[in-house]
Design an enzyme around this catalytic site. Sequence first.
Site, PDB file in Angstrom:
ATOM      1  N   ASP A  14       0.829  -1.213   0.000  1.00 52.74           N
ATOM      2  CA  ASP A  14       0.000   0.000   0.000  1.00 52.74           C
ATOM      3  C   ASP A  14       0.855   1.252   0.000  1.00 52.74           C
ATOM      4  O   ASP A  14       1.840   1.331   0.752  1.00 52.74           O
ATOM      5  CB  ASP A  14      -0.871   0.005   1.264  1.00 52.74           C
ATOM      6  CG  ASP A  14      -2.314   0.323   0.942  1.00 52.74           C
ATOM      7  OD1 ASP A  14      -2.530   1.080  -0.012  1.00 52.74           O
ATOM      8  OD2 ASP A  14      -3.204  -0.192   1.631  1.00 52.74           O
ATOM      9  N   LYS A  42      -6.201  13.088  11.360  1.00 52.96           N
ATOM     10  CA  LYS A  42      -5.945  12.177  10.241  1.00 52.96           C
ATOM     11  C   LYS A  42      -6.827  12.449   9.030  1.00 52.96           C
ATOM     12  O   LYS A  42      -6.340  12.589   7.902  1.00 52.96           O
ATOM     13  CB  LYS A  42      -6.124  10.717  10.692  1.00 52.96           C
ATOM     14  CG  LYS A  42      -5.883   9.735   9.538  1.00 52.96           C
ATOM     15  CD  LYS A  42      -6.061   8.286   9.954  1.00 52.96           C
ATOM     16  CE  LYS A  42      -5.888   7.386   8.733  1.00 52.96           C
ATOM     17  NZ  LYS A  42      -6.056   5.963   9.058  1.00 52.96           N
ATOM     18  N   ASP A  83      -3.984   2.751  -5.365  1.00 60.61           N
ATOM     19  CA  ASP A  83      -2.600   2.852  -4.899  1.00 60.61           C
ATOM     20  C   ASP A  83      -2.233   1.680  -3.990  1.00 60.61           C
ATOM     21  O   ASP A  83      -1.329   1.779  -3.171  1.00 60.61           O
ATOM     22  CB  ASP A  83      -2.362   4.177  -4.173  1.00 60.61           C
ATOM     23  CG  ASP A  83      -3.270   4.360  -2.967  1.00 60.61           C
ATOM     24  OD1 ASP A  83      -4.202   3.560  -2.802  1.00 60.61           O
ATOM     25  OD2 ASP A  83      -3.048   5.308  -2.191  1.00 60.61           O
TER      26      ASP A  83
END
Length: 1124
Positions: A827, A896, A1049
């Site tokens: 990842d 985040k 991704d």
Amino acid sequence: VLEARIKQLQADNISEVTVDRVDVAPLRKSSFRCPAPSPAGKEPAAKVREGGVSSSGAPSQPSRWVEKLKKEKWIKHKRQLKLEQKFSAAASPPGAERTSLPVLEPGKAAGAKESQGQAKASNKYGSIQLIIMSYLESCLFLHQPERAQQCLMFYHRSHARRKLLGIKMYDILMHGWANKGSLNQIGRLFVMLEEAGLKPNLSCYAAALECMGRAGAPAAVIKRCVQQLEEDGFNLDELFRDAVYEDDKREMVLKAIRIIEPNFQPLPQPHPEICTSPLLRDFYSKEKPVSYPKLDFSVCELRERFRQQLEMEASNTVTISSVESAKPLTEQARELLTALRSEWRKSLLQTLRESKIHMANRRSWQMSLYPYLCLLEDKEYVDIMLQSLSSLPPQGESLLVLAKELGTKIYNKYAVRKKSRSRLMEKIQKVYDEYVQLLAKDAQLDSYLPREYWEKLEASSGSSLLSKDCTWPHILMVQLGTHMVELLVQVIKVQSNILNPSLEAKLIPVLYHVYSFRSSRQIGFIKPHPILTQILSSAAETTLTFDSFVMPMLCPPVPWTSPHFGAYILLPTKLMRCVEGAIQHQLLLEECPRSNLHSVLDALNQLGNCPWKINQPVLDIIISIFNAKGSEKLSVPPPLSEAPKPSVALHVGPGTPWSKSSLKRELTQCRKKMVEMYSLRMDSLYKLSIANHMRDKVFWFPHNMDFRGRTYPCPPYFNHLGSDITRAILLFAEGKPLGEHGLDWLKIHLINLTGLKKKNSLRERLAYANEIMEEILDSADNPLTGRKWWMDTDEPWQALACCMEIAKALRSPDPTAYISHFPIHQDGSCNGLQHYAALGRDVIGATSVNLMPCDSPQDVYSGVARQVEEFRKQDAQEGMKVAQVLDGFISRKVVKQTVMTVVYGVTRYGGRLQIEKRLKEIDGFPQEYIWEASHYLVQQVFNSLKEMFSGTREIQIWLTESARLIAKSGNTVEWVTPLGLPIVQPYHRAKSTVVSAQGSRGTGSLKPDTVKQKNAFPPNFIHSLDSTHMMLTALHCHRRGLTFVSVHDCYWTHALTVDVMNQVCREQFVELHSQPILQDLSRFMLQKYFSYLCSPCADLPFAPSSPPGDFDLQKVKESTYFFS
């Protein structure tokens, strides 16, 4: 100023028609009509036109305001002409300089302004032109060229309506008459072309020569035709190289030419152009011999699989068994449902035939739905309607969604039937039988990419496999579907006492029109009567019926060779997904040099050629929990029987206002929860049923892409982009031994799935996996009866599947030789910020997103939280109250989401809402400070990011401001990816359009939505870069023999080849960002938009003002945690 005024007047003088957003009007019995254009002005497309008909079919009646409007527009037109004369006189030499800017892309950039003008012209009447072409093609499919000719003549006779006609409409009809050998009619069409001021194209001459070949025309006539063809700048070799032929048309053209030139032979097809992207010049150079990997199937097996897939697509639907546990059999309910369906089928057939007779008696030049209702057998339309009735959810469905779905089903069936009739199916089968030699393990050929070999086979066959058909526009499919829905609402009825004989017998409709409001917009819904829902529930049918394109493919997909051809064998598939009604993307792809698309097509083919199989043990466990009332903890949706029931009425006495309002509120919440539960339950049922149907089969997922170049599997329900559950039940069909490090990668992958050791090094994660091996093996052996360690992880089902794989490997005689089919994921670490940091060469930013080599993974979210805490401490010392209140509350979790979405263009307002939500979740945080604290924190998060990613903010601001100026000038933002893929943002200011059975009413707008264009450009540009990086990685992994798939991704491969994939991934990232990406973008925008934006007051920000940082890109190759 003069130029701006001319544009304003031109905008006022254009009747623009698009359908981007659709509201729904009540249905009435009528036919669909295509609107005709007004000579000038902004009148709605479907309103009254001069010399036309009104939307109700009555002759138009002039009124005072119409006359006044025409007069005003004539005055504007005269003023525009005067301004244009002045502007021409005032044109200065610098204007010439503007057109001589450096060209970014050969073949595309030159004449960019002209191509943009063509795109705008195509969009102006895009939907109407597509409707006309679809109507003509449908008439010809029904062998009714006379009806098509009368329709074309209706538009051709009027100068105003004639503006809608392009060369394609005349060409379609020419081929219709050519098929009948009617040379007189083709001659008449050539005269009409001259009257319309249009020049015949190659396809027109191909039709004329085909007709002459069929009719056996005299040599003098053929010679005159060829002479005219050459006078128009064409030659006979181009006729065979560039024109698209179906059936025996090519042979007929050749027959005609050989009457005057008996020895004529078409030149062989030229070698295809080579991809010119500097990123892949070596990849396509062919200087060294190359060898590509094979599939683990023989030629015979692949040919048999192709025949199975062809059969499935030709049948158009697939019926499979449901995994839902069998309910108590209610034979009576099933018999009742069967009887009702039989009755409804007869009524629908009769009403459909009556409506067709009614339409057929109308004037033949008047476009209606009649031809579209004759393309299939009557019973096929009825089957489609009844199928949609059975799958209608209890809460109903939006009329627009339901109508589009019905229209699409009809179009797909028609497309399959047309390909079957034109012998295209036979040609594809013949080429595919040879194509499998490239893929099969028992054939020697391995030096071609799938696209290259298919093109070679197609060229040697002498006939094109492309279809000339135009795609039906969105509005047409909605209109056709609306007619189907109208029939259902009118015809499908049931006795009100069918379930309760004690009630009064009354015939009531099964479907109802209701309205709902979404974001202040009124949306039409079709809702089933509770009686239907109850009958369907009681009948408890054990099968599900899906369209063929919903299922994975049973053979490797047909390789993409152009924007029009690839993926499924018969079903039409778009290369690029787009907003409904948008056609700019397709125009850009068609104008783009074919060699520019090679790398993109090859990457899609590589992703689609990966074979898959089902992880049966995991699937069986999931199905058992699904049928045992589900589990919210494990994301297995419970059945509706577990939905919450209203409880307020039991505790509060009747009659009090409080009890009524509380009961109403709770009823609303229960209803909302039930709708959500039904949606989730059905989604899981579809996925699990498809997986169960494929449990013993090998299958493939064909891929296409969105407008940014991001790739997606075509089957919508079941694919590897899905949830934790769907990923857990998918395995690579091809297995590879684990090798020396494969078992270690399996263990590290498991710890990654738990989310427990994100900040630890790979060595520490591996050590932790070995420490808890007892838990891992217990989870594998006793998933539902043991200690259930796997259930407490971030991705429980994938973790369980990985536990089982580790257990099998450890218990095998030699773990290094164990054949593993399990996908290992790598990842990207906040991938959007990785691209920004690489573009800006930010050292601090690059380190925080793991572009720099480090001993342990860097966490950008923790880094931002630490930086915010530093700012907070300073402010608290200076006495700021909110900074003091926040002491001890700033964490990674709080910042985040905002940090993650900054790269996707989140604003301070959106960021404040995100932080507010996080603060509300914290126990003990004073609620009175929520607003002030979230406002303060979002500012500090943005300040922290600006300090850590100095170049990133600069680039983001530059991209946003550039997009704002471009959109403000009346243009949509376009760019070209480093691989050569053209991209356009599809955001326009669309006005509401009402859709009813009469046609569309209201206006569409092609003016760009400035806010959406500017806010979306930075994230869309970054998405186009991450898709470029993925495609480069996919192609080079294929060259090196790896199995490779991606979820944007997140890259997947076998445990054996993780190290090789990681190396390729890093090399291609460095290669990509070694290109002058921002400079190329700046040059492209200057060249494309300079003439629109250049004015004395324009301060063009066509380059980021700050120089790039000092980060060394080569360091990425050494970074362990770049992708991990």
